[in-house]
Each structure stands twice: as structure tokens, then as C-alpha cells.
Design a protein around this motif. Structure first.
Motif, short mmCIF file in Angstrom:
data_model
loop_
_atom_site.label_atom_id
_atom_site.label_comp_id
_atom_site.label_asym_id
_atom_site.label_seq_id
_atom_site.Cartn_x
_atom_site.Cartn_y
_atom_site.Cartn_z
N HIS A 3 -19.75 -96.24 -60.58
CA HIS A 3 -20.15 -97.77 -61.53
C HIS A 3 -20.94 -97.95 -60.09
O HIS A 3 -21.15 -97.80 -58.67
CB HIS A 3 -19.27 -98.31 -61.68
CG HIS A 3 -18.68 -98.51 -62.32
ND1 HIS A 3 -19.18 -98.86 -63.57
CD2 HIS A 3 -17.38 -97.38 -62.70
CE1 HIS A 3 -17.34 -98.66 -64.81
NE2 HIS A 3 -16.70 -97.54 -63.88
N LEU A 5 -23.74 -100.52 -59.03
CA LEU A 5 -23.98 -102.08 -59.45
C LEU A 5 -25.57 -102.30 -58.49
O LEU A 5 -26.20 -101.89 -57.50
CB LEU A 5 -22.68 -102.99 -58.14
CG LEU A 5 -21.25 -101.99 -58.61
CD1 LEU A 5 -20.75 -103.13 -57.77
CD2 LEU A 5 -21.11 -102.80 -60.29
N VAL A 7 -26.56 -105.39 -56.57
CA VAL A 7 -26.92 -106.90 -56.49
C VAL A 7 -27.69 -107.61 -55.83
O VAL A 7 -28.46 -107.01 -54.97
CB VAL A 7 -25.15 -106.81 -55.72
CG1 VAL A 7 -24.64 -107.77 -54.73
CG2 VAL A 7 -24.24 -105.62 -56.05
N THR A 47 -27.97 -101.70 -54.12
CA THR A 47 -28.11 -100.58 -55.46
C THR A 47 -26.80 -100.10 -54.79
O THR A 47 -26.39 -100.18 -53.35
CB THR A 47 -28.55 -100.11 -55.26
OG1 THR A 47 -30.00 -100.12 -56.04
CG2 THR A 47 -28.40 -98.93 -56.91
N LEU A 57 -13.35 -102.07 -61.11
CA LEU A 57 -14.67 -102.55 -61.15
C LEU A 57 -14.51 -103.75 -61.29
O LEU A 57 -15.44 -105.17 -60.61
CB LEU A 57 -15.39 -101.83 -62.00
CG LEU A 57 -16.74 -100.75 -61.83
CD1 LEU A 57 -17.34 -101.31 -60.64
CD2 LEU A 57 -16.12 -99.70 -60.12
N SER A 61 -16.37 -106.26 -58.79
CA SER A 61 -17.56 -107.43 -59.58
C SER A 61 -16.76 -108.80 -59.13
O SER A 61 -17.78 -110.13 -58.42
CB SER A 61 -18.15 -107.44 -60.27
OG SER A 61 -17.40 -107.88 -61.26
N ILE A 73 -24.87 -109.88 -60.18
CA ILE A 73 -24.30 -109.03 -59.36
C ILE A 73 -24.11 -108.51 -61.22
O ILE A 73 -23.74 -109.12 -62.20
CB ILE A 73 -22.70 -108.50 -59.52
CG1 ILE A 73 -22.57 -108.70 -57.87
CG2 ILE A 73 -22.51 -107.30 -59.64
CD1 ILE A 73 -21.14 -109.84 -58.34
N ASP A 75 -23.45 -104.72 -63.30
CA ASP A 75 -23.02 -102.77 -63.82
C ASP A 75 -23.95 -102.50 -64.13
O ASP A 75 -23.49 -102.61 -65.43
CB ASP A 75 -21.80 -103.20 -63.84
CG ASP A 75 -21.09 -101.37 -64.17
OD1 ASP A 75 -22.01 -100.28 -63.83
OD2 ASP A 75 -19.61 -101.71 -63.80
N THR A 77 -24.22 -99.10 -64.99
CA THR A 77 -23.95 -97.99 -65.16
C THR A 77 -23.91 -97.35 -66.43
O THR A 77 -24.60 -96.35 -66.86
CB THR A 77 -22.53 -97.78 -64.94
OG1 THR A 77 -21.85 -98.34 -63.83
CG2 THR A 77 -22.55 -96.27 -64.59
N THR A 161 -32.72 -107.45 -63.82
CA THR A 161 -31.26 -108.18 -63.02
C THR A 161 -32.34 -108.54 -62.21
O THR A 161 -33.65 -108.76 -60.86
CB THR A 161 -30.46 -107.27 -62.07
OG1 THR A 161 -30.53 -106.05 -63.37
CG2 THR A 161 -29.70 -107.92 -61.84
#
Ligand SMILES: Cc1cc2nc3c(=O)[nH]c(=O)nc-3n(C[C@H](O)[C@H](O)[C@H](O)COP(=O)(O)OP(=O)(O)OC[C@H]3O[C@@H](n4cnc5c(N)ncnc54)[C@H](O)[C@@H]3O)c2cc1C
Ligand SMILES: Cc1ncc(C[n+]2csc(CCOP(=O)(O)OP(=O)(O)O)c2C)c(N)n1
Lengths: 170, 556
Positions: A3, A5, A7, A47, A57, A61, A73, A75, A77, A161
Motif C-alpha cells: 500500500h 500512503l 502522510v 510517502t 493497513l 493508518s 493520511i 491510502d 493505492t 491530499t
């Protein structure tokens, strides 16, 4: 499954140690972690590529959320996203092999960033498969040194994000 | 006017309403102590920094306020570590202040330098190293905010000596701005609606409560909920007292040493309403055997607790009290007659019991008699071991914040300093410490603190001359190959206590115990009763490792 992420963290001392410590303490496997500041100098972006199933996961998180310095955060993916990694490779290259190495560089759109008598230093950017393929292609010549940045990633299109949305709104 | 950062720190604490600091001085923290000279904040000098952290924790547990402890750099700071870990595991709001070597020396292995922010990263909710004196007031404000809100926990502030001496203009911020910290307190209303519906539909509902009910001060709402949906209640070690222990719907503590009726109810219920509890492994036993027939509702302020150990079918992230308030208006009074009958039968069948042995004083009897003599009107603190479990099983806790114990870390030595903190928190209450001869010897240096502060503690040492809990583990898991659990020397605790100005008594029989109890609870002042108990006694029931919680070993 891996995955990715994205952040966002406060750019405070120790924040990297807090995040890294959390992963090792709770037994989560980090595949790569890339970090740097954002357009807002008080905020950094990490990342993180982590391996685990859905449950792991979810815990990763949530536990990251608990860190006071972690702002957000995502995800990313499953969502359409761009991801890139940069690699610098110093590879053997003498008069006989130089041409071939430069050809490979061209195929991978790699740049030659340093030119030596016995070697070349190449810079290549791309997704992880490309970087790995590039590395493999150079292997036969003898790689003297290699450094990868780890993956950085960003959502495609109008999605993003950033800190305009707080953690709880996700 | 400018003041030093150390003076500013003391001012901040005053503004935060701090009445007491448990601490121990040293070089690096000198400026802060100096500033305390001019403050009305009382400083309790413990005899070890661990005692300061435990003392602040006992204070926090009995008052709901943030406890404050303080230590110097290096060894002072490392001595706080166990206390911080305990506060972290049991969600106790704490602010710890440590001195640090001067900023120029940080990182040079200077005299009494340790990286305490690094060391405590995994056992604090957050921590700060103050590098810039002007940041201090904001950091203190944030520290108290973080410690007391959301899921409470310890926050450490490390203050270098030169920063403490730096002059700053003083202004205490009015609000806190933390981008990455905004606990959710209000539950999701659609989830709450669904929870209400499931509660109305359930035929065998059970309410499983923990420390989060105490923290939310939601006892009243809980009582209302249980009576409205006619659901029995089971509590974790940390939840004891938040539901009246003498209520017909209360089944006692659940878990590995839990009441069998409580554990059976978990196995048989069709709806498990979890309020501020975290499915600890001491509670669940084998996970697949935990509440196998139930839909699980989980109310917790910490999203990371949801589905961490046991999958929750209906999670509600929020403060227990606020969620219950929202829930109650959506419920109607109902009855679950068949379920209640079953529960009543189990409750009678599995009432806490123990076997008498001729010539021996039983620890469970002592606990029950402490209850009888105080009518339960006391704060009971314990150490860790068998005596702790007997206290949890055989005392009837009627109100919250009256039981102070170390659950998550299970740290021996918490008892006496915890009791000292509890007594400072509730000066009018009778504070009883039930301890074991092993645990007591870990921190009995604090008898000196208790004596100095004139605290009328009532201490009962359940003395089996051994590390009873570990001996029990060796009996069951190592085929009685006992090692390193028997004390061949135990001091005379009654005589020892006398040295510290306590009334010291030794009892070996029920009659002697009765006299001692009268002395303890009728006479003002500190009393220690050394009780020679049956050294073979085990904590029963006991769910063995890997078993389901309804499959317990019990005494016949
Ligand atoms: C020797 C020994 C034996 C033990 N045996 C047992 C046993 O048999 N049975 C047993 O129960 N325990 C036992 N324990 C204790 C056990 O280890 C755990 O400490 C305990 O079960 C945890 O209790 P809890 O679930 O209430 O969680 P706590 O640690 O009290 O945590 C509180 C939970 O509530 C949440 N919360 C906090 N505030 C709020 C709020 N305002 N609103 C909503 N949620 C909130 C938190 O996020 C957390 O999830 C034993 C301990 C020892 C040392
Ligand atoms: C600091 C610490 N060290 C070790 C343990 C492991 N341990 C748990 S219970 C126990 C024995 C406690 O003995 P005592 O205080 O005499 O109580 P008893 O079980 O005999 O009632 C030990 C050693 C612990 N919980 N804490």
C-alpha cells in the motif's frame, strides 16, 4: 499486498523518529519511506510503502493518526495516482562498453550526470518496475554504487491530499 | 515584564489549576524548583521518581484531573519511565516535567544526559523538548490539552537548563491549535440509531464496560441504559465501580480471572455492547471463543481500538457519555425475561467463593471483611499479583474512581505510591492499600513520604511469603517446578511500619484480623496490618492460556 500512503506531518523535530518508531514497534513492514517538506514549510509529506492486508493497513493508518504530529493520511493505492522513484547508478563503463551503457540509458530516458574514465553515473526516474528493469539492464556491466529515493506519489486529476481537509473528515 | 522560562512554567501550571506536584529535584531542574518557592503549588517530595509518577497517577485516577510529576535529567528522568509506561497503558492523564542538560551540551553524552524524549516516545501520548524558551507557554498549554482530552495519557516535557533560565515575556495562550490532534467525541448519529435498534431487538444483550466509562464519568447514563434495555453488565478490572457492584444486573469482572457468570454471559449473549473497553487479552481469552454468538457494538474514543482485537460489527467512535446521552432518547424500556432468569441463576451458582482451610487465614475473607468494616466507603488501591485479583473479585465497588490499580502494565510497586497519590486526591476519604509482600517491597521506601505527609493510610499486606501469582503460574504451566518465587527472608512488616510511625499489627487468624480491622478503621492515623495468609491459595477461577473464557478452572 503493498500500500502507498501519503502522510502529511508537522515539520517538528523527531517526527520521522516517531513515525519510524511506530512501524518498528508495532511490527509493520516499511518497504520504503520518502520524506521532504511541502510548499508549506511547516508541513512535510511522507510517502510510505507498507506491506500488509486490509486489517494491518487499517491499524497502521489508525495508529499513525494517533501521533499528534500526523495531520493527514491517505491510502492512495486504489485510486488513480502517479508514482515515481529516482535512482542514481554508478556503473562500470570503459571504452568498449560505454556505448552500450549509453544506449541503455537512452532506452530508459536516463540522464548521464557524471562521466568518469572507468564509469558513468546515470540518473533515472520512473515507476518502480521501470527502475528495477533499468537496474537489471545495467547489472551485467557491474554496478559500483546505487541509491534509490523510495517512491513518491500523488493522486491524479482534481483529487489531492492536502491539509484543507482534517483527519476526521476522511 | 520578562520572567525566566522556569518561572513561566510555574505560572502556566498555576493557570492550569495544578495544586500538587509529585517530584524529586536535581541539578538540571534546579531553576524550576527555585521558581516553585514563590508558588502556592504544593510539592510532594517522594523517595524515588517512580513514586512521583505513580503518586501523580493515583491522584489523577481518584480526581479525574491531570497529575503532574517532575524529575531532574538523566537518572531522575529514567526513574520516571515505568510510571509513564503505566500511565500510558491505563490511559491516565499525566504531565511529566524533566530537567535536561543545557542545549549546547545536548547530544554530547554530558553528565546526566539521557535522551528522555527518545526513550519515552513509545510510552507517552506525546512529548516535547523545549528548545526555544518562548515556545514554553504554548507547549504547556498543548501538553495539558493532549493529556486530558480524547483518550487520556501521559505527556512529557523536557526542559534544558539554559532554556529554563532564559527570560521571556509571559503570555499564556488562550486556545490550542494542533493540526493533527482533534479527538472525535460525538458519535455518528446514524450509527447510534442503528445501535438503538439493535438494542431494542436483542434478546440477550450484555453490556461490557471498561475504564472508558470511568474516564467519561458516564456512570449515571450507564445505569440508565442497563435498566432501560434490561441488560446485565460485566466490567473489566479498570471498569469496576462505574456500575454499582451490588446491582442485580451486575455480574462482576470478566476475563481470565473473571467471574464465571460474567464470562458465560459473554459466551451466550446475542448483542455485546462494549463501552470504553479495549478487548485486552486478559479479557478475551481465545479470541474466536469470545462472544461467538454476538453482534458487537463498540463505543470507544480511540478509533485505533475499533476492531483491533475483536471485530466490531457496529463501531461508534466517541465519548461514552455523549454517545449514551444520544442513545438514551432513542430507547424504550424493555424486558428480557428469559435472559434475566438465566443470568440470575448463573449469578447465584457462580457467586465468588473460596475454600476454607483449617488453621489458615484466607485472603478472600480479608477482602470481604475490609468491605464490611468500611461498608465499601473507601478508596481501595492495590499492587499487582494474586492479592489484586482477590480484591477485584471479592470487594464490591459501588462508585467510580474508588479502585486504583495497575491493569495494563501490571506493575508491582504501584500500590503504596498510588495510595499516597489517591489520598492527596481525596483527603477526606479512607484510603486502603491491599498489597503483597513482594510488591510492597518494591516501593516501601515511600512509607517515608506517607509519614512525612501525615497520611492516614490503611495498609493490608496479604503476606504469603512468596510471589504468589508467579508461583501459581509455575504450578499450572511448569508442573510445580517452583523457582525464584519463595522468600526465605521477609522482614517483620509490622515492626518496620512502626519505625515509620504507623501502628503495626500482625494477624494470623480471623479473630486477630477482626481486632486489627477495628483498630484500622476506628483509629485515626496510619495503620499497617501484616496478614499471614494461606500460602497455597490460588486465584480462582482461572482460564488457562489458549482456552475460551467460559472454560475456566475453578475451586470445588
Ligand atoms: C495480574 C493481572 C490480571 C488481570 N486479569 C484481568 C481479568 O481477569 N479481567 C480483566 O478485565 N482485566 C484483567 N487485568 C487487567 C487487564 O490487563 C487490562 O488492564 C484491562 O482489562 C483493560 O481494561 P479496559 O478494557 O477497561 O481498558 P482501559 O485500559 O481502561 O482502556 C480504556 C478504554 O476506553 C477508551 N476510552 C477512554 N476514555 C474514553 C471515553 N471518554 N469515551 C469512550 N472511550 C474511552 C480508551 O480508548 C480505551 O480503549 C489483569 C491485570 C493484571 C495485572
Ligand atoms: C515490576 C514487576 N516485576 C515483575 C512482575 C511479574 N509478577 C507479576 S505478579 C508477581 C508476584 C507478586 O507478588 P506479591 O506482590 O507478593 O503478590 P501475590 O501474588 O503474592 O499476592 C510478579 C513477580 C510484575 N508484574 N511487575
Amino acid at each position: 499486498m503493498y500500500h502507498t500512503l501519503a502522510v502529511l506531518v508537522e515539520n517538528s523535530p523527531g517526527v520521522l523518529a516517531r513515525v519510524a518508531g511506530l512501524f518498528s514497534r508495532r511490527g509493520y513492514n516499511i518497504d520504503s519511506l520518502a520524506v521532504g517538506r511541502t510548499d508549506n514549510p511547516t508541513i512535510s509529506r511522507m510517502t510510505i510503502v507498507v506491506e500488509g492486508d486490509e486489517r494491518v493497513l487499517e491499524q497502521v493508518s489508525k495508529q499513525l493518526h494517533k501521533l499528534v504530529d500526523v495531520i493527514k493520511i491517505g491510502d492512495i493505492t486504489a485510486a488513480p495516482h502517479v508514482d515515481r522513484e529516482l535512482v542514481l547508478i554508478k556503473v562500470n563503463a570503459n571504452a568498449n562498453t560505454r556505448g552500450e551503457v549509453m544506449q541503455i540509458a537512452q532506452v530508459f530516458r536516463a540522464a548521464i550526470v557524471d562521466y568518469g574514465h572507468k564509469n558513468l553515473t546515470l540518473e533515472c526516474t520512473g515507476n518502480q518496475e521501470k527502475i528495477s528493469a533499468f537496474e537489471e539492464a545495467l547489472q551485467p556491466f557491474g554496478i559500483k554504487e546505487l541509491v534509490r529515493t523510495g517512491k513518491v506519489a500523488m493522486l491524479r486529476g482534481a483529487k489531492y491530499t492536502n491539509i484543507t481537509k482534517t483527519k476526521e473528515e476522511d | 515584564m520578562e520572567i525566566t522560562c522556569a518561572e513561566a512554567l510555574v505560572r502556566c501550571l498555576e493557570i492550569e489549576g495544578v495544586e500538587l506536584i509529585f517530584g524529586y529535584p536535581g541539578g538540571a531542574i534546579l531553576p524550576v524548583y527555585d521558581a516553585l518557592n514563590n508558588s502556592k503549588i504544593k510539592h510532594i517530595l517522594t523517595r524515588h521518581e517512580q513514586g512521583a509518577a505513580f503518586g501523580a497517577s493515583g491522584y489523577a485516577r481518584t480526581t479525574g484531573k491531570v497529575g503532574v510529576c517532575m524529575a531532574t535529567s538523566g537518572p531522575g528522568a529514567t526513574n520516571l519511565v515505568t510510571g509513564l509506561a503505566n500511565a500510558y497503558m491505563d490511559s491516565i492523564p499525566l504531565v511529566a516535567i524533566t530537567g535536561q542538560v543545557s542545549t549546547a551540551q545536548v547530544g554530547t553524552d554530558a553528565f546526566q544526559e539521557v535522551d528522555i524524549t527518545g526513550i519515552t516516545m513509545p510510552i507517552t501520548k506525546h512529548n516535547y523538548l523545549v528548545k526555544d524558551a518562548r515556545m514554553l507557554p504554548g507547549i504547556i498549554k498543548k501538553a495539558f490539552h493532549i493529556a486530558r482530552t480524547g483518550r487520556p495519557g501521559p505527556v512529557l516535557i523536557d526542559l534544558p537548563r539554559d532554556v529554563a533560565d532564559t527570560k521571556i515575556p509571559f503570555k499564556y495562550p488562550e486556545s490550542v491549535e494542533l493540526m493533527g490532534y482533534k479527538p472525535t467525541v460525538k458519535g455518528h448519529s446514524a450509527q447510534i440509531n442503528q445501535a438503538a435498534r439493535q438494542m431494542m431487538e436483542a434478546q440477550r444483550p450484555l453490556i461490557y464496560i471498561g475504564g472508558g466509562v470511568v474516564n467519561a464519568e458516564a456512570s449515571e447514563e450507564l445505569l440508565w441504559l442497563a435498566e432501560t434495555i434490561d441488560a446485565p453488565v460485566v466490567a473489566t478490572l479498570m471498569g469496576l465501580g462505574s456500575f454499582p457492584g451490588d446491582h442485580p444486573l451486575f455480574l462482576g469482572m470478566l476475563g481470565l480471572h473473571g467471574n464465571r457468570a460474567a464470562n458465560l454471559a459473554v459466551t451466550e449473549c446475542d448483542l455485546l455492547v462494549t463501552l470504553g473497553a479495549r478487548f485486552d487479552d486478559r479479557v478475551t481469552g481465545r479470541i474466536s471463543g469470545f462472544a461467538p454468538q454476538a453482534r458487537v457494538i463498540h463505543v470507544d474514543i480511540d478509533p485505533a481500538e475499533i476492531s483491533k482485537n475483536v471485530i466490531s460489527h457496529l463501531p461508534i467512535v466517541g465519548d461514552t457519555k455523549m454517545v449514551l446521552e444520544a442513545l438514551l432518547v432513542r430507547l424504550e424500556k424493555k424486558q428480557n425475561l428469559a435472559w434475566r432468569e438465566t443470568i440470575a441463576r448463573w449469578k447465584e451458582e457462580f457467586a465468588p467463593k473460596y475454600r476454607e482451610r483449617d488453621g489458615y487465614l484466607k485472603p478472600q475473607y480479608i477482602i470481604e471483611e475490609i468491605y464490611r468494616h468500611t461498608d465499601g466507603n473507601c478508596i481501595l488501591t492495590t499492587d499487582v499479583g494474586q492479592h489484586q485479583m482477590w480484591a477485584a473479585q471479592h470487594f464490591t465497588f459501588k462508585k467510580p474512581r474508588k479502585f486504583v490499580t495497575s491493569g495494563g502494565l501490571g506493575v508491582m510497586g504501584f500500590g503504596l505510591p498510588g495510595a499516597i497519590g489517591a489520598q492527596f486526591g481525596q483527603p477526606e476519604e479512607t484510603v486502603v492499600l491491599v498489597t503483597g509482600d513482594g510488591s510492597f517491597q518494591m516501593t516501601l521506601n515511600e512509607l517515608s513520604t506517607a509519614a512525612e505527609q501525615g497520611l492516614p493510610l490503611k495498609i493490608f499486606v496479604l503476606n504469603n511469603r512468596r510471589l504468589g501469582m508467579v508461583r501459581q503460574l509455575q504450578e499450572f504451566y511448569c508442573e510445580k517446578r517452583y523457582i525464584a518465587v519463595d522468600f526465605s527472608f521477609v522482614p517483620n512488616f509490622a515492626d518496620l511500619a512502626k519505625v515509620y510511625g504507623f501502628t503495626g499489627l500482625t494477624v494470623t487468624s480471623q479473630e486477630e484480623l477482626q481486632d486489627a480491622l477495628k483498630t484500622a478503621f476506628q483509629k485515626p492515623g496510619p495503620v499497617l496490618v501484616d496478614c499471614a495468609i494461606d500460602p497455597e491459595e490460588n486465584v480462582m477461577p482461572m482460564v488457562l492460556a489458549g482456552k475460551d473464557i467460559n472454560d475456566a478452572v475453578d475451586c470445588e
